[in-house]
Design a protein around this motif. Structure first.
Motif, PDB file in Angstrom:
ATOM      1  N   TYR A  42      19.726  84.352 -40.392  1.00  0.00           N
ATOM      2  CA  TYR A  42      20.237  85.328 -41.227  1.00  0.00           C
ATOM      3  C   TYR A  42      19.178  86.160 -41.519  1.00  0.00           C
ATOM      4  O   TYR A  42      18.124  86.084 -41.162  1.00  0.00           O
ATOM      5  N   GLU A  43      19.710  87.188 -42.054  1.00  0.00           N
ATOM      6  CA  GLU A  43      18.685  88.636 -42.275  1.00  0.00           C
ATOM      7  C   GLU A  43      18.725  89.334 -43.506  1.00  0.00           C
ATOM      8  O   GLU A  43      17.920  89.192 -44.500  1.00  0.00           O
ATOM      9  N   GLY A  44      19.858  90.007 -43.847  1.00  0.00           N
ATOM     10  CA  GLY A  44      19.886  90.784 -44.930  1.00  0.00           C
ATOM     11  C   GLY A  44      20.712  90.242 -46.299  1.00  0.00           C
ATOM     12  O   GLY A  44      21.539  88.990 -46.308  1.00  0.00           O
ATOM     13  N   ILE A  45      20.540  90.958 -47.377  1.00  0.00           N
ATOM     14  CA  ILE A  45      21.230  90.252 -48.635  1.00  0.00           C
ATOM     15  C   ILE A  45      21.506  91.676 -49.471  1.00  0.00           C
ATOM     16  O   ILE A  45      20.692  92.612 -49.666  1.00  0.00           O
ATOM     17  N   GLY A  46      22.552  91.628 -49.838  1.00  0.00           N
ATOM     18  CA  GLY A  46      23.077  92.601 -51.039  1.00  0.00           C
ATOM     19  C   GLY A  46      23.531  92.024 -52.268  1.00  0.00           C
ATOM     20  O   GLY A  46      24.020  90.919 -52.275  1.00  0.00           O
ATOM     21  N   ARG A  86      32.007  93.366 -34.418  1.00  0.00           N
ATOM     22  CA  ARG A  86      30.720  92.818 -35.297  1.00  0.00           C
ATOM     23  C   ARG A  86      30.431  91.384 -34.661  1.00  0.00           C
ATOM     24  O   ARG A  86      30.892  90.476 -34.838  1.00  0.00           O
ATOM     25  N   TRP A  87      29.170  91.573 -33.914  1.00  0.00           N
ATOM     26  CA  TRP A  87      28.654  90.524 -33.090  1.00  0.00           C
ATOM     27  C   TRP A  87      27.391  89.853 -34.004  1.00  0.00           C
ATOM     28  O   TRP A  87      26.804  88.840 -33.627  1.00  0.00           O
ATOM     29  N   THR A  88      26.869  90.811 -34.706  1.00  0.00           N
ATOM     30  CA  THR A  88      25.514  90.522 -35.225  1.00  0.00           C
ATOM     31  C   THR A  88      25.394  91.399 -36.579  1.00  0.00           C
ATOM     32  O   THR A  88      26.186  92.421 -36.593  1.00  0.00           O
ATOM     33  N   ALA A  89      24.567  91.090 -37.598  1.00  0.00           N
ATOM     34  CA  ALA A  89      24.643  92.026 -38.636  1.00  0.00           C
ATOM     35  C   ALA A  89      22.978  91.695 -39.362  1.00  0.00           C
ATOM     36  O   ALA A  89      22.277  90.826 -39.189  1.00  0.00           O
ATOM     37  N   ARG A  90      22.550  92.951 -39.842  1.00  0.00           N
ATOM     38  CA  ARG A  90      21.195  93.012 -40.492  1.00  0.00           C
ATOM     39  C   ARG A  90      21.330  93.288 -41.855  1.00  0.00           C
ATOM     40  O   ARG A  90      21.845  92.554 -42.507  1.00  0.00           O
ATOM     41  N   GLY A  91      20.862  94.495 -42.326  1.00  0.00           N
ATOM     42  CA  GLY A  91      20.880  94.819 -43.750  1.00  0.00           C
ATOM     43  C   GLY A  91      22.165  94.813 -44.420  1.00  0.00           C
ATOM     44  O   GLY A  91      23.175  95.263 -43.889  1.00  0.00           O
ATOM     45  N   ALA A 103      24.630  96.937 -41.905  1.00  0.00           N
ATOM     46  CA  ALA A 103      23.887  97.247 -40.765  1.00  0.00           C
ATOM     47  C   ALA A 103      24.106  96.444 -39.523  1.00  0.00           C
ATOM     48  O   ALA A 103      23.735  95.305 -39.723  1.00  0.00           O
ATOM     49  N   GLY A 104      24.224  96.934 -38.634  1.00  0.00           N
ATOM     50  CA  GLY A 104      24.360  96.077 -37.366  1.00  0.00           C
ATOM     51  C   GLY A 104      23.237  95.870 -36.601  1.00  0.00           C
ATOM     52  O   GLY A 104      23.514  94.916 -35.472  1.00  0.00           O
ATOM     53  N   GLY A 105      22.186  96.308 -36.738  1.00  0.00           N
ATOM     54  CA  GLY A 105      20.957  95.978 -35.976  1.00  0.00           C
ATOM     55  C   GLY A 105      21.292  96.495 -34.439  1.00  0.00           C
ATOM     56  O   GLY A 105      21.713  97.772 -34.185  1.00  0.00           O
TER      57      GLY A 105
END
Length: 317
Positions: A42-46, A86-91, A103-105
């Protein structure tokens, strides 16, 4: 209580000045995230202030999970594995209308022609799937500006993109290119991004070299933030409240607290607080006085549960 949760409580409750401690309330101190059988990271959080919901991105597949502050577990909100390209996600960030920006990194790098960024409404309806048109763009983190647009960092080049909607038409463009000011270094470059306290500028982390940069919202001019001798290597997520700036330093396993000048031109280190040594936190959002930090699992070759967001009372000295 799980072994990991107990360990977190013990580590973060050590009676040292400035140490981060779990909050004592009826609200959860950990939130469980869905995960895949083969391991999830995991990476981002809103955070949606009005709805009191948080959104977490999964890098392994691109799923987006949603949770509430008074519920112990999040659920999958948006599917991944190619959903909407979408295959991955960041922010992740949320604007005042509850629209969720993802954001898709490296999504567009690994899958040429695929989107770099998505926008959804509160009900999960896709509003936009955008490509930057910039080669090798790695869209990392986002912040909503005073103009209502989203500003997004590029970790592969010293660039900030601007995402805006006008009469239902969404656009993304290179808003600032600091190639002549910010040297691109090996590893992840621009990452975490927040507004300055007076909302005149963006403050951006360059984690691989431990620097902060100021982007003027009026002119786009870029300058280094004078942070003195503060060690900010591995700076990832940034959280700003008033003149307090929290810097999540992922693999350093430290949460640094700085006093930020109103215009964002300088910052003074207040505290460097160790976090749980068994977790690599990537970023955070402030929610009702607590920091919600994402346990990324980036330190595990094959990630294993529990998959969690951890809620902490942040240092405020």
């Amino acid at each position: 209580m799980s072994v990991r949760s107990l360990c977190t409580t013990l580590v973060l409750s050590v009676a040292l000045a400035g140490v981060v401690v779990p909050t004592a309330s009826a609200r959860s101190t950990t939130y469980e995230l869905p995960g895949d059988s083969g391991g999830s990271k995991y990476e981002g959080i809103g955070y949606d202030v009005r709805a009191q919901r948080f959104y977490v991105s999964e890098t392994t597949g691109g799923e987006i999970h949603r949770g509430r502050l008074r519920s112990d577990a999040a659920t999958e909100w948006l599917a991944g594995d190619g959903t909407d390209g979408r295959w991955t996600a960041r922010g992740v960030t949320v604007d005042a209308r509850g629209r969720v920006y993802v954001a898709g990194g490296p999504n567009g790098i690994d899958h040429p022609g695929a989107p770099d960024l998505w926008v959804y409404d509160r009900d999960g309806r896709l509003l936009a799937a955008l490509r930057t048109g910039v080669p090798n763009a790695f869209l990392n983190d986002l912040v909503i500006g005073p103009d209502g647009a989203a500003y997004v960092t590029n970790s592969n080049a010293p660039q900030v993109f601007r995402v805006a909607e006008h009469h239902g038409r969404w656009t993304i463009r290179t808003w600032a290119d600091a190639t002549t000011t910010i040297p691109t270094q090996t590893g992840f470059n621009l990452g975490g991004i927040v507004l300055s306290p007076d909302r005149s500028a963006l403050v951006v982390a360059q984690g691989n070299v431990g620097k902060l940069w100021r982007f003027s919202l009026r002119t786009g001019a870029v300058s280094a933030v004078d942070a003195g001798t503060a060690d900010l290597v591995n700076a990832d997520g940034l959280v700003q409240q008033g003149r307090t700036l929290w810097v999540v330093r992922n693999f350093s396993k430290v949460l640094s607290t700085l006093r930020l000048a109103s215009d964002g031109r300088s910052a003074q280190l207040v505290a460097a607080t160790p976090t749980d040594p068994e977790r690599v936190f990537t970023t955070a959002k402030l929610a009702q006085g607590r920091l919600l930090l994402v346990d990324s699992k980036f330190d595990e070759q094959v990630a294993a549960p529990p998959y969690q967001v951890v809620a902490l009372n942040p240092p405020r000295r």
